[in-house]
Structure formats: structure tokens, C-alpha cells
Design an enzyme around this catalytic site. Structure first.
Site, PDB file in Angstrom:
ATOM      1  N   GLU A 125       0.853  -1.184   0.000  1.00  0.00           N
ATOM      2  CA  GLU A 125       0.000   0.000   0.000  1.00  0.00           C
ATOM      3  C   GLU A 125       0.895   1.241   0.000  1.00  0.00           C
ATOM      4  O   GLU A 125       1.733   1.413   0.896  1.00  0.00           O
ATOM      5  CB  GLU A 125      -0.924   0.009   1.213  1.00  0.00           C
ATOM      6  N   GLU A 143      -5.403   8.737  10.296  1.00  0.00           N
ATOM      7  CA  GLU A 143      -4.049   8.387  10.716  1.00  0.00           C
ATOM      8  C   GLU A 143      -3.709   8.913  12.106  1.00  0.00           C
ATOM      9  O   GLU A 143      -4.143  10.005  12.497  1.00  0.00           O
ATOM     10  CB  GLU A 143      -3.026   8.933   9.709  1.00  0.00           C
TER      11      GLU A 143
END
Length: 308
Positions: A72, A83
Site C-alpha cells: 500500500e 491516521e
């Protein structure tokens, strides 16, 4: 997922951290499907351009050498809402180094790896590329440089139609994130728009390495048992033993980001040569890959004539 290799076979394939059965990246969704066809997949993540373009190339290639089955690639966005601090800092370093969607596509073309590549980014970048006319231009460009699919954390299933259509047109995958709190109605909608694999969020919150496996992992995998897509578990995995535990519990793969980004950050902060940081990334990748293999070997064998 096709469980057509025994634990011993998987170990022999992994003697050098690489798997001879891994698919060659061809810029199509078929490569992603093949990555899960011979046992659990190791799916690492790095933010592209962290801490700079050339170092990032070396770091991604090190993950492939370490045994990655799919990689990824994070296309940095200024507001990465899913995140935690580790990846937020990586995104900031990448943006400061000049990473843009155009540079991202150049990066993918320059990479020397033989594994499928998935772009993880936010929908604003996809939608605005090429003048803001929707996701098709971005998907077309991504397909042309060798991207095989997308993870888009901020795209609701209800609004995924245009991106799903573009992915179908160019033969790429749209991979959805399933959280422990995803209700059954929403889960059904996510599965309908998803292909390639499901990104199973192992715990609540944002990304970040953890020292233990979440209690939610087994429950999340159990509720997805009837879904005919591979389930790759992410959020918090930082060691080979954790990877083994998750695969033993039934995961079709593991996704690891923050533990690898931490290595990049440490190397950058120390002024470490790129080659040394790359070597440490490869070593960690081998550990995590070996964990997936060991976890697969620990699973209770299913009775002959049945599938798990």
C-alpha cells in the site's frame, strides 16, 4: 481464499523472505486477487516521498525484497483523518519534500518491484485530479502506471459509485475499511462496493503500532466469515508474533504501516544512510512475513472435504 498450500509449503516458500508464488504486478486487479490465492498475504504501507523521493523508492523496494505480497502506497494528503501521529508525521515529511499526485505517479512508474501496488489516499485528491471532474481521470492514470487498487478512508459507501464505476472500467479494485463498530446495514453496503480484499480495522481509533492484539480482531473476522473477499487485518500490528496470532485467528492477510513508518522516522532523525534504513525495513518485513506463514501453519486443520 484458496488454502492450497500447507504450513510447511508456505515455510519453504519463505526461506529467503520471498514467495515464488507471489504475483507479478501488472497494473490490474487480477494481481491483487492472486496475492491472496496461496495463503495469507503480508501487506505493508509506507507514505510515498517520506522523507524524500529517492529514499522512499529504496524503502518501498526493501519491503518487496522482504517478502511483501501487496504494497500500500500512501499518497500524502494534508488532512489524513484516519491516521495517528506516526503516519501524520510521515505525511508531513512527504509533503514537505514536494510529493504531489503527479510525482506520485512518476514514483510508481520508477519503482522496481514485482508485487501489486495499492494507492491509499483521500477522495479529494482523487476527485480533483485532472480538473475536478470526478475520479475517472485519476483512476485512468493510476491504471496506466501500474496501480492495482485503492483504499480511500474518507469515502462513504453511499458515495462510492463514481469511483467504483471508474475502477470497473479500468480493471482496478476498490478496497473498503471495516471497523469493529460498522453495523450490519453499512457492512452490507461496503461489501457491495468492494473488491480485492477488505481492510479489517483491528481496533477502534486511528492508525498506530501497538504491543498487543486487540480483542476485537477475532470478533471482526467472525462477523465477516460469510463475505467472499479476503480479509486483511490492520491497525496496530508491529511484530511477527502479532502477525502470527492474527493469521491463526483466521485473517487472510495482515496490513502493517506505523511499525514500518517508525523505522523510516528513526532513520531520518538519526541522519542514517538510506541503505541502513532500507536494510532495517527489509529485516522487519521478513519478520512480519514469517509471522503470517507461522500463523497459517498453526491453524487447526479443517476436516477433509471441507473448507475453512
Amino acid at each position: 481464499m484458496a488454502d492450497d498450500l500447507s504450513g510447511d509449503d508456505r515455510r519453504s516458500d519463505d526461506r529467503d523472505g520471498r514467495d515464488d508464488n507471489r504475483p507479478v504486478a501488472d497494473g490490474s486487479g487480477d494481481a491483487v486477487a492472486a496475492a491472496f490465492a496461496h495463503g495469507p498475504a503480508f501487506v505493508p504501507y509506507l507514505a510515498v516521498g517520506d522523507p524524500d523521493y529517492e529514499s522512499s523508492l529504496a524503502y518501498v523496494e526493501a519491503l518487496a525484497e522482504g517478502g511483501a505480497d501487496v504494497i500500500e502506497l500512501g499518497l500524502p494528503f494534508s488532512e489524513p483523518i484516519a491516521e495517528g501521529p506516526t503516519i501524520q508525521n510521515a505525511v508531513a515529511r512527504a509533503l514537505a519534500s514536494g510529493m504531489t499526485p503527479t510525482r506520485f505517479f512518476e514514483f510508481v512508474e520508477e519503482l522496481d518491484v514485482d508485487v501489486p501496488l495499492v494507492c491509499m489516499t483521500y477522495y479529494n485528491l482523487i476527485y480533483q485530479y485532472g480538473g475536478g471532474g470526478g475520479p475517472r481521470d485519476f483512476v485512468e492514470k493510476a491504471a496506466s502506471v501500474g496501480i492495482s487498487g485503492f483504499v480511500v478512508p474518507d469515502l462513504p459507501a453511499e458515495e462510492a459509485g463514481p469511483l467504483r464505476e471508474a475502477c470497473d472500467e479500468f480493471g482496478l479494485h476498490l478496497i473498503s475499511i471495516v471497523a469493529p463498530t460498522t453495523d450490519e446495514d453499512r457492512l452490507e453496503r461496503l461489501v457491495e462496493v468492494s473488491s480485492g480484499y477488505l481492510y479489517v480495522q483491528a481496533r477502534l481509533g486511528v492508525t498506530g503500532a501497538s504491543s498487543s492484539v486487540s480483542d476485537h480482531t477475532g470478533e471482526s473476522l467472525a462477523r465477516l466469515s460469510d463475505v467472499d473477499l479476503p480479509k486483511a487485518v490492520g491497525f496496530g500490528i508491529s511484530s511477527g508474533e502479532q502477525a502470527a496470532t492474527i493469521v491463526e485467528a483466521g485473517a487472510d492477510g495482515i496490513i502493517v504501516g506505523s511499525a514500518l513508518v517508525d523505522i523510516v522516522a528513526e532513520g531520518h532523525e538519526r541522519g542514517e544512510p538510506t541503505e541502513e534504513t532500507a536494510a532495517r525495513l527489509e529485516t522487519k518485513a521478513r519478520e512480519l512475513k514469517r509471522g503470517t506463514v507461522d500463523g497459517y501453519g498453526r491453524r487447526t486443520p479443517t476436516p477433509e472435504g471441507t473448507s475453512d
